[in-house]
Design a protein around this motif. Structure first.
Motif, PDB file in Angstrom:
ATOM      1  N   GLN A   1       0.824  -1.207   0.000  1.00  0.00           N
ATOM      2  CA  GLN A   1       0.000   0.000   0.000  1.00  0.00           C
ATOM      3  C   GLN A   1       0.863   1.264   0.000  1.00  0.00           C
ATOM      4  OE1 GLN A   1      -2.265  -0.975   3.585  1.00  0.00           O
ATOM      5  NE2 GLN A   1      -4.062  -1.395   2.326  1.00  0.00           N
ATOM      6  N   VAL A   2       1.989   1.210  -0.702  1.00  0.00           N
ATOM      7  CA  VAL A   2       2.847   2.387  -0.815  1.00  0.00           C
ATOM      8  C   VAL A   2       2.097   3.473  -1.590  1.00  0.00           C
ATOM      9  CG1 VAL A   2       5.048   3.271  -1.645  1.00  0.00           C
ATOM     10  CG2 VAL A   2       4.893   0.916  -0.799  1.00  0.00           C
ATOM     11  N   PRO A   3       2.044   4.705  -1.079  1.00  0.00           N
ATOM     12  CA  PRO A   3       1.313   5.768  -1.795  1.00  0.00           C
ATOM     13  C   PRO A   3       1.910   6.004  -3.180  1.00  0.00           C
ATOM     14  CG  PRO A   3       1.825   6.438   0.454  1.00  0.00           C
ATOM     15  CD  PRO A   3       2.570   5.170   0.207  1.00  0.00           C
ATOM     16  N   ALA A   4       1.074   5.893  -4.192  1.00  0.00           N
ATOM     17  CA  ALA A   4       1.545   6.070  -5.572  1.00  0.00           C
ATOM     18  C   ALA A   4       2.047   7.484  -5.805  1.00  0.00           C
ATOM     19  CB  ALA A   4       0.418   5.726  -6.548  1.00  0.00           C
ATOM     20  N   VAL A   5       1.402   8.464  -5.162  1.00  0.00           N
ATOM     21  CA  VAL A   5       1.800   9.859  -5.379  1.00  0.00           C
ATOM     22  C   VAL A   5       3.229  10.089  -4.904  1.00  0.00           C
ATOM     23  CG1 VAL A   5       0.887  10.642  -3.142  1.00  0.00           C
ATOM     24  CG2 VAL A   5       1.077  12.255  -5.049  1.00  0.00           C
ATOM     25  N   ALA A   6       3.647   9.373  -3.865  1.00  0.00           N
ATOM     26  CA  ALA A   6       5.024   9.517  -3.376  1.00  0.00           C
ATOM     27  C   ALA A   6       6.010   8.850  -4.328  1.00  0.00           C
ATOM     28  CB  ALA A   6       5.154   8.919  -1.978  1.00  0.00           C
ATOM     29  N   MET A   7       5.659   7.671  -4.862  1.00  0.00           N
ATOM     30  CA  MET A   7       6.567   6.943  -5.742  1.00  0.00           C
ATOM     31  C   MET A   7       6.770   7.667  -7.065  1.00  0.00           C
ATOM     32  SD  MET A   7       7.480   4.473  -3.850  1.00  0.00           S
ATOM     33  CE  MET A   7       8.360   3.405  -4.982  1.00  0.00           C
ATOM     34  N   GLN A   8       5.893   8.597  -7.401  1.00  0.00           N
ATOM     35  CA  GLN A   8       6.014   9.328  -8.654  1.00  0.00           C
ATOM     36  C   GLN A   8       6.898  10.562  -8.551  1.00  0.00           C
ATOM     37  OE1 GLN A   8       1.915  10.107  -9.539  1.00  0.00           O
ATOM     38  NE2 GLN A   8       1.442   7.964 -10.022  1.00  0.00           N
ATOM     39  N   CYS A   9       7.360  10.886  -7.350  1.00  0.00           N
ATOM     40  CA  CYS A   9       8.172  12.092  -7.170  1.00  0.00           C
ATOM     41  C   CYS A   9       9.485  11.959  -7.945  1.00  0.00           C
ATOM     42  CB  CYS A   9       8.455  12.310  -5.684  1.00  0.00           C
ATOM     43  SG  CYS A   9       9.556  13.694  -5.339  1.00  0.00           S
ATOM     44  N   GLN A  10       9.795  12.958  -8.754  1.00  0.00           N
ATOM     45  CA  GLN A  10      11.001  12.934  -9.566  1.00  0.00           C
ATOM     46  C   GLN A  10      12.047  13.941  -9.109  1.00  0.00           C
ATOM     47  OE1 GLN A  10      11.538  10.703 -12.032  1.00  0.00           O
ATOM     48  NE2 GLN A  10       9.543   9.800 -11.562  1.00  0.00           N
ATOM     49  N   GLU A  11      11.633  14.955  -8.385  1.00  0.00           N
ATOM     50  CA  GLU A  11      12.555  15.998  -7.934  1.00  0.00           C
ATOM     51  C   GLU A  11      12.293  16.308  -6.462  1.00  0.00           C
ATOM     52  OE1 GLU A  11      13.974  20.563  -9.052  1.00  0.00           O
ATOM     53  OE2 GLU A  11      12.484  19.521 -10.272  1.00  0.00           O
ATOM     54  N   ALA A  12      13.289  16.117  -5.617  1.00  0.00           N
ATOM     55  CA  ALA A  12      13.127  16.328  -4.181  1.00  0.00           C
ATOM     56  C   ALA A  12      12.967  17.810  -3.862  1.00  0.00           C
ATOM     57  CB  ALA A  12      14.329  15.767  -3.428  1.00  0.00           C
ATOM     58  N   PRO A  13      12.009  18.167  -3.014  1.00  0.00           N
ATOM     59  CA  PRO A  13      11.867  19.567  -2.616  1.00  0.00           C
ATOM     60  C   PRO A  13      13.032  20.010  -1.739  1.00  0.00           C
ATOM     61  CG  PRO A  13      10.422  18.182  -1.292  1.00  0.00           C
ATOM     62  CD  PRO A  13      11.036  17.292  -2.337  1.00  0.00           C
ATOM     63  N   GLN A  14      13.272  21.306  -1.709  1.00  0.00           N
ATOM     64  CA  GLN A  14      14.343  21.883  -0.902  1.00  0.00           C
ATOM     65  C   GLN A  14      13.752  22.941   0.035  1.00  0.00           C
ATOM     66  OE1 GLN A  14      17.490  20.776  -0.951  1.00  0.00           O
ATOM     67  NE2 GLN A  14      16.872  19.284  -2.501  1.00  0.00           N
TER      68      GLN A  14
END
Length: 480
Positions: free
Chosen positions: A263-276
């Motif tokens: 049940q890993v959140p799909a929206v998290a796995m789609q992140c391509q650029e880490a926020p700063q």
């Protein structure tokens, strides 16, 4: 009654609370730090602001990422570690209420009825006595006089234990928030590093195809092709660990959210650029850091509880005194309630187990426990200062490393563009252009790695700074 009242007044006048009263030890490391207020060094990094107080609220909001904000809120509502900490707090609160309810006024009601036959000889009679119906009923009350403070010290210890459990809940909250942020950033960086690695593989595959064409035309060698094949394999081998790291971070995030690995959140796995962080990280000073960190507050409250335990153990050396009264009736059932069956008592009830070596040893044990709690409190304070300053220095040095790698990436990009233009103009061979692209890809991979490390440094720093649980309370606030 006058004599009883006089005796009671005398006992109350003699009331004392044995054992030491708790105060924050003046020779503790914490007290010395509060007096001297050491600064936390930003190691010369503009990304760290030592002149502003640390961000004590929702520090993850500094990333200005709506997805991250939502994940943290979900974790704070559903995380199992927080539920365990909350259950421990509920237990501590129940113990505190139990301690407060100890002593004071107690009551008891009893009633029996039955048919009995007693021995005639027990009454010096030679004839047997007939069976008869008997009844016994009474109402009794007693009041425990806490003359030596055993109950009061027990309440102090339970209250400090409750406050320590609350600090543990606060510590669990910031740990869970840091875990969510760390896992999310790890997913973002892993996706970016995978893209960089796959780009490097594609470039090397182009190089391999050029080497194969040169060999086929008689202008290259088999060795060059094999060397290109080996390089492709090496670069391809770097991709699976990155994918595994991304999946592990996803599973960790799911667990923090109270979910199963599927049940890993799909929206998290789609992140391509880490926020700063959108601003320099405020860090404040060492004195404020210690007032803010829940682990320091938990250690200090544990010290308060251990100090109160000395009073509890010391009070065991003294008598236990109660004032009691009872009224009832005891006699034949047919006469029950008549004046001849009525009974009552009124007076002090004293019990005292003469203290031996065991009782004195328990006092010594409690004193040793308080000394241990003080040492652990000092150790917690020093560890908090050390790990925070260490993380600050590490973060500052990683920032410098990232700046150097960023410059190397930019120069490699410029060089690759120059070689590409020269190749397109027919002034450089294609392999030279590919070499320039590979150098750029390596520089981007190195930079991506250190940027991932920087994000983890940020999470560790926020965790060390101790923010994100509730408004700051002063250590020692629960002391009498």
């Amino acid at each position: 009654m006058r004599m009883l009242a006089g005796a009671l007044a005398g006992l109350l006048a003699a009331c004392t609370t044995v054992g030491p009263d708790y105060h924050l030890p003046k020779d503790s490391v914490y007290a010395r730090v509060q007096q001297r207020a050491p600064a936390l060094s930003n190691a010369g990094s503009p990304a760290l602001d030592a002149n502003q107080p640390a961000f004590t609220g929702r520090w993850w909001a500094l990333y200005d990422d709506a997805t991250l904000d939502g994940l943290v809120e979900q974790a704070l509502a559903a995380n199992t570690e927080l539920k365990v900490a909350a259950a421990h707090l509920a237990q501590a609160q129940a113990r505190y209420q139990e301690a407060r309810a100890a002593g004071g006024l107690d009551g008891e009601v009893s009633a029996t009825a039955g048919r009995a036959k007693i021995s005639g000889e027990s009454l010096l009679l030679t004839e047997p006595l007939p069976p008869f119906n008997v009844a016994d009923a009474s109402v009794s009350v007693s009041y425990q006089l806490d003359l030596f403070g055993k109950i009061r010290r027990g309440v102090e210890a339970a209250r400090a234990g409750t406050e320590a459990a609350q600090a543990a809940v606060d510590l669990a909250r910031i740990s869970v928030a840091a875990g969510v942020v760390g896992a999310y950033l790890e997913i973002c960086h892993s996706n970016h590093e995978i893209a960089v690695a796959e780009h490097s593989v594609a470039l090397q595959q182009d190089s391999r195809r050029v080497a194969a064409r040169l060999q086929a035309s008689g202008r290259g060698t088999r060795t060059a092709v094999e060397r290109a094949d080996a390089q492709v394999a090496l670069l391809e081998a770097a991709v699976p660990p990155l994918r595994a790291r991304r999946q592990a971070a996803g599973y960790e995030l799911a667990a923090l959210l109270g979910r199963t690995p599927d049940q890993v959140p799909a929206v998290a796995m789609q992140c391509q650029e880490a926020p700063q962080p959108r601003q320099a990280i405020p860090i404040g000073d060492g004195a404020a850091l210690l007032r803010r960190r829940p682990d320091v507050r938990e250690a200090e409250r544990s010290l308060a509880a251990a100090t109160a335990a000395i009073g509890v153990a010391t009070a065991e050396l003294y008598p236990d005194i109660r004032l009691g009264a009872s009224v009832g009736a005891n006699g034949l059932l047919k006469d029950f309630g008549e004046p001849a069956t009525q009974t009552w008592t009124l007076g002090p009830l004293l019990s005292w187990s003469i203290p031996g070596r065991g009782a004195h040893a328990r006092v010594a044990l409690a004193q040793a426990g308080a000394s241990l709690a003080l040492a652990e409190f000092d150790q917690t304070v020093l560890r908090a200062l050390r790990e925070t300053q260490s993380i600050l220095d590490t973060y500052a040095e990683d920032l410098r490393r990232a700046a150097a790698l960023r410059e190397a990436r930019d120069r490699s990009r410029t060089a690759a563009a120059d070689v590409r233009r020269m190749y397109q103009a027919g002034r450089e061979p294609y392999l030279s252009s590919l070499d320039g692209e590979r150098t750029l890809a390596n520089a981007e991979a190195n930079l991506a790695g250190v940027e991932a490390q920087l994000s983890q440094d940020q999470v560790r720093l926020f965790l060390a700074l101790g923010g994100g649980w509730q408004p700051v309370e002063a250590v020692g606030h629960g002391a009498p």
